[in-house]
Design an enzyme around this catalytic site. Sequence first.
Site, PDB file in Angstrom:
ATOM      1  N   THR A  36     -41.894 -36.090 -20.518  1.00  0.00           N
ATOM      2  CA  THR A  36     -42.545 -37.350 -20.892  1.00  0.00           C
ATOM      3  C   THR A  36     -41.662 -38.513 -20.447  1.00  0.00           C
ATOM      4  O   THR A  36     -40.442 -38.398 -20.494  1.00  0.00           O
ATOM      5  CB  THR A  36     -42.683 -37.370 -22.432  1.00  0.00           C
ATOM      6  OG1 THR A  36     -43.573 -36.331 -22.818  1.00  0.00           O
ATOM      7  CG2 THR A  36     -43.194 -38.699 -22.954  1.00  0.00           C
TER       8      THR A  36
ATOM      9  N   ARG B 197     -56.032 -31.225 -26.891  1.00  0.00           N
ATOM     10  CA  ARG B 197     -54.800 -31.385 -27.679  1.00  0.00           C
ATOM     11  C   ARG B 197     -54.228 -32.792 -27.418  1.00  0.00           C
ATOM     12  O   ARG B 197     -54.034 -33.193 -26.287  1.00  0.00           O
ATOM     13  CB  ARG B 197     -53.780 -30.313 -27.284  1.00  0.00           C
ATOM     14  CG  ARG B 197     -52.433 -30.443 -28.019  1.00  0.00           C
ATOM     15  CD  ARG B 197     -51.402 -31.200 -27.216  1.00  0.00           C
ATOM     16  NE  ARG B 197     -50.072 -31.160 -27.826  1.00  0.00           N
ATOM     17  CZ  ARG B 197     -49.037 -31.878 -27.403  1.00  0.00           C
ATOM     18  NH1 ARG B 197     -49.161 -32.662 -26.356  1.00  0.00           N
ATOM     19  NH2 ARG B 197     -47.881 -31.793 -28.000  1.00  0.00           N
TER      20      ARG B 197
ATOM     21  N   GLY C 236     -44.170 -32.642 -29.200  1.00  0.00           N
ATOM     22  CA  GLY C 236     -44.994 -33.616 -29.900  1.00  0.00           C
ATOM     23  C   GLY C 236     -45.289 -33.267 -31.347  1.00  0.00           C
ATOM     24  O   GLY C 236     -45.242 -34.133 -32.231  1.00  0.00           O
TER      25      GLY C 236
END
Length: 251
Positions: free
Chosen positions: A166, A194, A220
């Site tokens: 990320t 998701r 996450g």
Amino acid sequence: MKPVIVVHGGAGRIFKEREEGCRAGTVRAALQGYGVLKRGGSAVDAVEEAVQSMEDDPHFNAGCGSVLNEKGEVEMDAIIMDGKNLDSGAVSAVKCIANPVKLARLVMEKTKHMLLTDQGAHLFARAMGIPEIPGEKLVTERSRERWRKNLEPDFNPEDFQKDLGTVGAVAIDSEGNVACATSTGGLSNKLIGRVGDTPCIGSGGYADNHSGATSTTGHGESIMKVVLARLILYHMEQESCSFGAVQCNLL
Ligand code: GLY
């Protein structure tokens, strides 16, 4: 105030052969974001620019280079937040947009909402004149290989670099305003639909002029358990750090 920008290209182990590219990509993003600040741009402008640069770079799990869901398709999430007024915008499960962070900013500035998802986000993008691109254009050879390997019954994830790349940025501009932005393809082979921490305000990022700005990267579902980005700022407030910029890697 002297402007500052901090960027990250994600948590996870970086294999030797990718080290150079990842380092170059984060340096480029930081310089582009800093250039915006030096020209008098806002913290929001700077974090958008930096994150967009990493979305365009196939070394990272965001934009082009995103990992694939269980169906072998890209589904991306992004958030941006302005610490001056606590305005934020986010998108989730977008498939055919080159720069989800740009779309998140438009959600923040052109709608009364904070988060648009999937089909609604795409309809909004069209209304804003953001071009749709074939999802395949965001798929790299590497993300396809990772997806294929994940389907093999004896696949050991330790043999492959973790896909937690990320990207994110936090900044303070010359007027003392802070901002954050985060963008991701999420987790490899995730279930369709998701949504991770990234587009969730307080988890994937938070910015408040009174305390600082955060952009998170890592698993996450773990980040969401503690609403990590806001939690970090809470602790900064306790320490009386009136302005600051933090990134957090949680594996
Ligand atoms: N932190 C990115 C994700 O889990 O989706």
